[in-house]
Write a protein that holds these residues in place. Structure first.
Motif, PDB file in Angstrom:
ATOM      1  N   GLY A 233       0.819  -1.235  -0.113  1.00 39.87           N
ATOM      2  CA  GLY A 233      -0.039   0.077   0.106  1.00 39.87           C
ATOM      3  C   GLY A 233       0.860   1.251  -0.005  1.00 39.87           C
ATOM      4  N   VAL A 234       1.934   1.351   0.787  1.00 38.92           N
ATOM      5  CA  VAL A 234       2.877   2.469   0.890  1.00 38.92           C
ATOM      6  C   VAL A 234       3.473   2.570  -0.403  1.00 38.92           C
ATOM      7  CG1 VAL A 234       4.880   3.437   1.897  1.00 38.92           C
ATOM      8  CG2 VAL A 234       3.125   2.342   3.274  1.00 38.92           C
ATOM      9  N   LEU A 235       3.831   1.324  -1.190  1.00 39.80           N
ATOM     10  CA  LEU A 235       4.417   1.469  -2.598  1.00 39.80           C
ATOM     11  C   LEU A 235       3.546   2.097  -3.542  1.00 39.80           C
ATOM     12  CD1 LEU A 235       6.305  -1.827  -2.437  1.00 39.80           C
ATOM     13  CD2 LEU A 235       7.463   0.781  -2.631  1.00 39.80           C
ATOM     14  N   CYS A 236       2.251   1.754  -3.378  1.00 43.17           N
ATOM     15  CA  CYS A 236       1.302   2.338  -4.335  1.00 43.17           C
ATOM     16  C   CYS A 236       1.087   3.838  -4.074  1.00 43.17           C
ATOM     17  CB  CYS A 236      -0.163   1.689  -4.274  1.00 43.17           C
ATOM     18  SG  CYS A 236      -0.163   0.029  -4.710  1.00 43.17           S
ATOM     19  N   ALA A 237       1.233   4.173  -2.789  1.00 42.09           N
ATOM     20  CA  ALA A 237       1.111   5.681  -2.292  1.00 42.09           C
ATOM     21  C   ALA A 237       2.243   6.392  -3.056  1.00 42.09           C
ATOM     22  CB  ALA A 237       1.055   5.558  -0.901  1.00 42.09           C
ATOM     23  N   PHE A 238       3.250   5.909  -2.876  1.00 43.46           N
ATOM     24  CA  PHE A 238       4.570   6.536  -3.477  1.00 43.46           C
ATOM     25  C   PHE A 238       4.001   6.689  -5.057  1.00 43.46           C
ATOM     26  CE2 PHE A 238       7.439   5.375   0.010  1.00 43.46           C
ATOM     27  CZ  PHE A 238       7.997   6.488   0.021  1.00 43.46           C
ATOM     28  N   ALA A 239       3.773   5.565  -5.675  1.00 46.97           N
ATOM     29  CA  ALA A 239       3.610   5.750  -7.180  1.00 46.97           C
ATOM     30  C   ALA A 239       2.445   6.805  -7.410  1.00 46.97           C
ATOM     31  CB  ALA A 239       2.887   4.314  -7.702  1.00 46.97           C
ATOM     32  N   ALA A 240       1.465   6.941  -6.585  1.00 51.08           N
ATOM     33  CA  ALA A 240       0.382   7.971  -6.646  1.00 51.08           C
ATOM     34  C   ALA A 240       0.833   9.302  -6.485  1.00 51.08           C
ATOM     35  CB  ALA A 240      -0.809   7.545  -5.966  1.00 51.08           C
ATOM     36  N   GLY A 241       1.730   9.302  -5.765  1.00 48.89           N
ATOM     37  CA  GLY A 241       2.318  10.776  -5.450  1.00 48.89           C
ATOM     38  C   GLY A 241       3.333  11.011  -6.619  1.00 48.89           C
ATOM     39  N   LEU A 242       4.040  10.442  -7.227  1.00 45.23           N
ATOM     40  CA  LEU A 242       4.963  10.349  -8.300  1.00 45.23           C
ATOM     41  C   LEU A 242       3.876  11.117  -9.467  1.00 45.23           C
ATOM     42  CD1 LEU A 242       7.524   7.901  -7.524  1.00 45.23           C
ATOM     43  CD2 LEU A 242       8.033  10.263  -7.304  1.00 45.23           C
ATOM     44  N   GLY A 243       2.778  10.363  -9.635  1.00 39.59           N
ATOM     45  CA  GLY A 243       2.126  10.407 -10.837  1.00 39.59           C
ATOM     46  C   GLY A 243       1.552  11.830 -10.444  1.00 39.59           C
ATOM     47  N   ALA A 244       1.085  12.088  -9.444  1.00 38.39           N
ATOM     48  CA  ALA A 244       0.593  13.895  -9.203  1.00 38.39           C
ATOM     49  C   ALA A 244       1.545  14.627  -9.863  1.00 38.39           C
ATOM     50  CB  ALA A 244       0.098  13.742  -7.966  1.00 38.39           C
ATOM     51  N   VAL A 245       2.951  14.422  -9.264  1.00 38.65           N
ATOM     52  CA  VAL A 245       4.117  15.085  -9.570  1.00 38.65           C
ATOM     53  C   VAL A 245       4.454  15.450 -11.192  1.00 38.65           C
ATOM     54  CG1 VAL A 245       6.441  15.760  -9.496  1.00 38.65           C
ATOM     55  CG2 VAL A 245       5.320  14.908  -7.524  1.00 38.65           C
ATOM     56  N   THR A 246       4.124  14.258 -11.623  1.00 36.52           N
ATOM     57  CA  THR A 246       4.110  14.034 -13.282  1.00 36.52           C
ATOM     58  C   THR A 246       3.208  15.100 -13.863  1.00 36.52           C
ATOM     59  OG1 THR A 246       5.067  11.864 -13.017  1.00 36.52           O
ATOM     60  CG2 THR A 246       4.348  12.600 -15.230  1.00 36.52           C
ATOM     61  N   LEU A 247       1.913  14.721 -13.356  1.00 39.80           N
ATOM     62  CA  LEU A 247       0.938  15.668 -13.972  1.00 39.80           C
ATOM     63  C   LEU A 247       0.943  16.965 -13.748  1.00 39.80           C
ATOM     64  CD1 LEU A 247      -2.140  12.957 -13.410  1.00 39.80           C
ATOM     65  CD2 LEU A 247      -0.883  13.442 -15.614  1.00 39.80           C
TER      66      LEU A 247
END
Length: 260
Positions: A233-247
């Motif tokens: 779950g924490v890894l998914c949260a990292f990925a989501a945060g990085l996705g937000a940075v990308t967008l």
């Protein structure tokens, strides 16, 4: 390109697969290198694990996931190259002029690196079992539950750097530094219990820490899927945060340079 967003994304993914098939050498090297390093590091990891109250450890329990995690983050460079080459080939403007929207161009660039990362993890773990006697006392499904979001996290690190960096040299330097920092803080180079005092509080702030925590829970502690839900779950949260940075920072009209 095909009609509709799925058709356009599929066409871009096919092109990425063709380019990968033409030059698979970088991925082969990134898969073989961790196996070579394991052979040298195995005695050191064996001693570290036995000192950490794992008396029957052979070292592969740390070497295989540690090297797998460390070298997976070197794939960040390949994610960046896939985007920057479009600018180097002067094809990015043509893609922008096509019906494909920016979000579709980004989504298409996720697929091949993500599959590549998952395959690389599977090959390294499989080779670790065959060559170095890795014993997994827990659930193989739990390894996948950790491995897939880890692979996604790696790809999203690459996409975030694409959004933030203007030149491929910037991306390459930052990606290599991050791979080494993540390996050190995350416990890929030594059991997490052996990290120096100053590193302990910082370790949960990097995705590799949670990946190693999840893999250790399965390999050493015999955990199942429920035991790795928090790390995954924490890894998914990292990925989501990085996705937000990308967008937030990606600009399709920004010119990227494939040289320094």
């Amino acid at each position: 390109m095909g009609d509709g967003a799925p058709g356009r994304i599929t066409a871009l993914v096919r092109q990425d697969f063709r380019l990968l098939a033409r030059d698979p050498a970088p991925l082969v090297v990134r898969t073989v290198m961790p196996l070579l390093i394991m052979g040298f590091m195995l005695p050191l990891f064996r001693a570290a694990l036995r000192a950490d109250d794992v008396p029957d450890a052979n070292g592969a329990e740390q070497a295989v996931p540690g090297m797998a995690v460390m070298f997976l983050f070197f794939l960040v460079n390949i994610v960046g190259f896939a985007m920057f080459r479009e600018h180097g080939w002067n094809t990015w403007d043509r893609l922008r002029a096509s019906p494909a929207r920016s979000v579709e161009l980004l989504a298409a660039r996720l697929v091949v690196p993500l599959l590549t990362a998952v395959v690389q993890l599977a090959v390294i773990f499989g080779a670790g079992a065959l060559l170095f006697g890795l014993r997994v006392s827990g659930s193989y499904a739990a390894l996948a539950v950790v491995g897939v979001p880890l692979a996604l996290c790696v790809v999203m690190v690459g996409m975030a750097l694409v959004a933030l960096c203007r030149t491929i040299s910037q991306l390459s330097v930052i990606a290599n530094i991050l791979a080494l920092v993540f390996a050190g803080l995350g416990g890929a180079l030594t059991p997490q219990s052996a990290l120096p005092d100053w590193a302990g509080p910082l370790a949960p702030g990097v995705p590799s820490y949670w990946a190693m925590r999840g893999f250790s829970a399965v390999i050493l502690d015999g955990g199942g899927v429920s035991a790795v839900l928090l790390p995954a779950g924490v890894l998914c949260a990292f990925a989501a945060g990085l996705g937000a940075v990308t967008l937030a920072f990606f600009r399709a009209d920004q010119r990227k340079l494939s040289w320094s």
